[in-house]
Write an enzyme that holds these catalytic residues in place. Structure first.
Site, PDB file in Angstrom:
ATOM      1  CD  GLU A  67       2.730  -4.075  -9.949  1.00 21.82           C
ATOM      2  OE1 GLU A  67       3.772  -3.550  -9.082  1.00 21.82           O
ATOM      3  OE2 GLU A  67       1.722  -4.544  -9.664  1.00 21.82           O
ATOM      4  N   PRO A  68       5.934  -0.799 -14.211  1.00 18.07           N
ATOM      5  CG  PRO A  68       6.400  -0.166 -16.489  1.00 18.07           C
ATOM      6  CD  PRO A  68       5.585  -0.926 -15.621  1.00 18.07           C
ATOM      7  CB  CYS A  77      13.026  27.277   7.125  1.00 18.34           C
ATOM      8  SG  CYS A  77      13.922  27.622   8.566  1.00 18.34           S
ATOM      9  CD  GLU A  78      13.647  20.871   7.285  1.00 17.68           C
ATOM     10  OE1 GLU A  78      14.807  20.479   7.638  1.00 17.68           O
ATOM     11  OE2 GLU A  78      12.772  21.086   7.836  1.00 17.68           O
ATOM     12  CE1 TYR A 117      13.502   7.380  -1.240  1.00 16.26           C
ATOM     13  CE2 TYR A 117      13.161   9.224  -2.893  1.00 16.26           C
ATOM     14  CZ  TYR A 117      12.466   8.309  -1.855  1.00 16.26           C
ATOM     15  OH  TYR A 117      11.269   8.224  -1.665  1.00 16.26           O
ATOM     16  N   GLY A 156      10.584  -0.943 -11.362  1.00 15.26           N
ATOM     17  CA  GLY A 156      11.889  -1.104 -10.576  1.00 15.26           C
ATOM     18  C   GLY A 156      12.987  -0.595 -11.630  1.00 15.26           C
ATOM     19  CE1 TYR A 203       7.399   6.626  -6.930  1.00 17.96           C
ATOM     20  CE2 TYR A 203       9.375   6.423  -8.766  1.00 17.96           C
ATOM     21  CZ  TYR A 203       8.166   5.819  -8.049  1.00 17.96           C
ATOM     22  OH  TYR A 203       7.780   4.623  -8.172  1.00 17.96           O
ATOM     23  NE  ARG A 223      13.380   5.319 -10.290  1.00 21.43           N
ATOM     24  CZ  ARG A 223      13.356   5.904  -9.073  1.00 21.43           C
ATOM     25  NH1 ARG A 223      13.516   7.068  -9.206  1.00 21.43           N
ATOM     26  NH2 ARG A 223      13.092   5.387  -7.964  1.00 21.43           N
ATOM     27  NE  ARG A 274      13.242  10.112  -7.096  1.00 17.49           N
ATOM     28  CZ  ARG A 274      14.475   9.948  -7.354  1.00 17.49           C
ATOM     29  NH1 ARG A 274      15.098  10.959  -8.159  1.00 17.49           N
ATOM     30  NH2 ARG A 274      14.989   8.966  -6.985  1.00 17.49           N
TER      31      ARG A 274
HETATM   32  N1  LLP Z   1       5.184  -1.668  -8.080  1.00 16.94           N
HETATM   33  C1  LLP Z   1       4.985  -1.533  -6.625  1.00 16.94           C
HETATM   34  C2  LLP Z   1       4.369  -2.399  -5.826  1.00 16.94           C
HETATM   35  C3  LLP Z   1       5.960  -0.390  -6.057  1.00 16.94           C
HETATM   36  O1  LLP Z   1       5.945  -0.398  -4.906  1.00 16.94           O
HETATM   37  C4  LLP Z   1       6.516   0.476  -7.142  1.00 16.94           C
HETATM   38  C5  LLP Z   1       7.401   1.476  -6.313  1.00 16.94           C
HETATM   39  C6  LLP Z   1       6.406   0.362  -8.284  1.00 16.94           C
HETATM   40  C7  LLP Z   1       5.771  -0.726  -9.139  1.00 16.94           C
HETATM   41  C8  LLP Z   1       7.095   1.105  -9.398  1.00 16.94           C
HETATM   42  O2  LLP Z   1       8.542   1.214  -9.045  1.00 16.94           O
HETATM   43  P1  LLP Z   1       9.402   1.924 -10.343  1.00 16.94           P
HETATM   44  O3  LLP Z   1       9.368   1.425 -11.544  1.00 16.94           O
HETATM   45  O4  LLP Z   1       9.082   3.335 -10.359  1.00 16.94           O
HETATM   46  O5  LLP Z   1      10.737   1.978  -9.786  1.00 16.94           O
HETATM   47  N2  LLP Z   1      10.055   7.576  -4.189  1.00 16.94           N
HETATM   48  C9  LLP Z   1      11.079   6.586  -4.419  1.00 16.94           C
HETATM   49  C10 LLP Z   1      10.709   5.461  -5.097  1.00 16.94           C
HETATM   50  C11 LLP Z   1       9.777   4.520  -4.344  1.00 16.94           C
HETATM   51  C12 LLP Z   1       9.180   3.379  -5.203  1.00 16.94           C
HETATM   52  C13 LLP Z   1       8.154   2.811  -4.308  1.00 16.94           C
HETATM   53  N3  LLP Z   1       7.489   1.675  -5.204  1.00 16.94           N
HETATM   54  C14 LLP Z   1      12.083   7.508  -5.481  1.00 16.94           C
HETATM   55  O6  LLP Z   1      11.563   8.703  -5.734  1.00 16.94           O
HETATM   56  O7  LLP Z   1      13.102   7.050  -5.866  1.00 16.94           O
END
Ligand code: LLP
Length: 430
Positions: free
Chosen positions: A285-286, A354-355, A327, A243, A383, A288, A323
């Site tokens: 669990e990183p 086409c959007e 978002y 996150g 993503y 991004r 994205r």
């Molecule tokens: N762990 C779990 C259980 C998750 O559901 C996610 C992301 C992560 C770890 C990794 O999160 P991060 O470190 O990448 O923030 N598509 C969206 C983001 C959706 C994230 C879903 N879960 C975007 O493009 O911003």
């Protein structure tokens, strides 16, 4: 604009790992995703260092949903990373990339019977999202004559400062089991013959630029750990999820590092587990923050137009990067072939889809553009391709991986044949 050190501007051209992005666009064509493997590895190492210098047992699991390219996952596997996999497909990818099953956690809020059977067969730990799923998993393990190690996904009911579509630990979210019901869930798990509860898991959301919410999540998790330990659950790991965000606006957004994260979260985690009298592994669990800034999407200007606004029509749209449309995400853009020219003219950068919402960047000051210019969209390693589609029957673009100053294709250009390959006309049309 502040650039991470794998990006630079030389002779007016944007470079990645010292390679000229304009030359890469010429060699491989556009649109094109280009990823610095060195940058991905550097980010992984900084997580590993920040955490393990403060706590002895640490595991960094790459959130494979962020970037599903085998070569990217393999680079991380080679450094010892595990993975958060959210589907059978991601599980296969992680294993194919060389990750050991014990380093994987099978997550998901809606696992199908085939997913549960695969998790049992491969011997991976499962983050269980409901009691219904618990009993199905117990039955699947029994049928295979095995025991499955599990965690429950905790819903900690935490508000986080991010886009509502990517906040996952709100009380109203679809993910996990409400934190108050967690002890009862573990009691049920302890009574399942083929289930062994060994961990707890949460993930509060994505693109979070403040480390405070992670501290709050850690507090909830160690409080739960205490209750579970007293109940007789032997916790081998506590997984705090991913996150951590990246600065969308390079010059003005906060840019929290793994070091900032660890300095805030680990003291709380450590004190909490010491109070339980246990030393479980700390898992994170990183997604991004490991891969986003490693990657550029290179796209060519097809035409420019002065209408309600000044539009630059490029060859990549939300088929390749959804994205901004999904978002309202902000991605910095740089004109790769005139990267040091003054920013004189405001453009809205629009894709070929086409959007009306097919906009990659709104009202950006850029040098005056002409057809053929190459625009680099930054921070597209998470993503980006992973959420791409073939909408408007557009074959997806290639991806290139760069290590040092060597570039190599890691996914070829799709063709129209790839799009039609899985289609069949019914017999009455043949
Ligand atoms: N762990 C779990 C259980 C998750 O559901 C996610 C992301 C992560 C770890 C990794 O999160 P991060 O470190 O990448 O923030 N598509 C969206 C983001 C959706 C994230 C879903 N879960 C975007 O493009 O911003």
């Amino acid at each position: 604009m502040k650039l991470p050190h794998h990006l630079s501007i030389k002779n007016g051209h944007l470079h990645l790992n010292g390679l000229d992005c304009v030359a890469l666009a010429q060699q491989y064509g556009t649109p094109l995703y280009v990823t610095s493997e060195d940058r991905v590895c550097e980010q992984f190492r900084s997580y590993q260092k920040a955490l393990s210098s403060r706590y002895p047992k640490v595991r960094v699991l790459f959130a494979a949903k962020a970037n599903g390219n085998l070569a990217v996952i393999r680079a991380l596997a080679d450094l010892g990373a595990g993975a958060d996999v959210f589907s059978s497909g991601e599980l296969h990818l992680a294993l194919d990339a060389g990750m050991q099953p014990e380093k994987l956690l099978f997550n998901g809020s809606s696992k199908a019977p085939a997913d549960l059977r695969l998790a049992v067969e491969k011997g991976v730990k499962v983050s269980v999202d409901s009691l219904d799923e618990l009993y199905q998993l117990d039955a699947a393990a029994k049928a295979a004559g095995k025991t499955v190690e599990i965690a429950f996904r905790v819903n900690p009911a935490l508000e986080v400062p991010t886009h509502p579509k990517i906040a996952t630990g709100l009380a109203t979210s679809k993910f996990g089991i409400p934190h108050k019901e967690i002890p009862a869930a573990y009691r049920k798990a302890l009574s399942c013959k083929h289930i062994q509860p060994v961990g707890i898991h949460c993930h509060i959301g994505s693109q979070i630029l403040d480390v405070e919410p992670f501290a709050r999540a850690a507090e909830v998790m160690v409080r739960i750990a205490k209750e579970l330990t007293e109940m007789g659950v032997r916790l081998e790991f506590i997984d705090l999820g991913g996150g951590l965000g990246i600065p969308y606006h390079h010059d003005t957004d906060p840019a929290p590092t793994p070091e900032d994260y660890a300095a805030k979260v680990i003291p709380i985690f450590k004190a909490g587990v010491e109070a339980c009298g246990i030393t479980p592994e700390l898992w994170v669990e990183p997604g991004r923050s490991l891969v986003a800034d490693s990657t550029l999407l290179l796209t060519r200007v097809n035409s420019t137009k002065e209408a309600h606004r000044r539009f630059a029509n490029v060859d990549a749209g939300f088929n390749l990067l959804i994205r901004p449309a999904m978002y309202d995400a902000y991605h910095e853009v740089i004109v790769a072939n005139r990267a040091d020219a003054s920013l004189t003219t405001e453009y809205t950068v629009t894709g070929p889809i086409c959007e009306t919402g097919d906009i990659l960047a709104h009202d950006r000051k850029l040098p005056g553009l002409v057809a053929g210019d190459i625009i680099a969209v930054l921070d597209t390693g998470a993503y980006g391709f992973a959420m791409s589609s073939q909408y408007n029957s557009r074959p997806r673009c290639p991806e290139v991986l760069v290590r040092g100053d060597t570039a190599s294709l890691m996914r070829r250009q799709e063709t129209i044949r790839d799009i039609t390959a899985t289609m069949e006309c019914p017999p009455w049309q043949r």
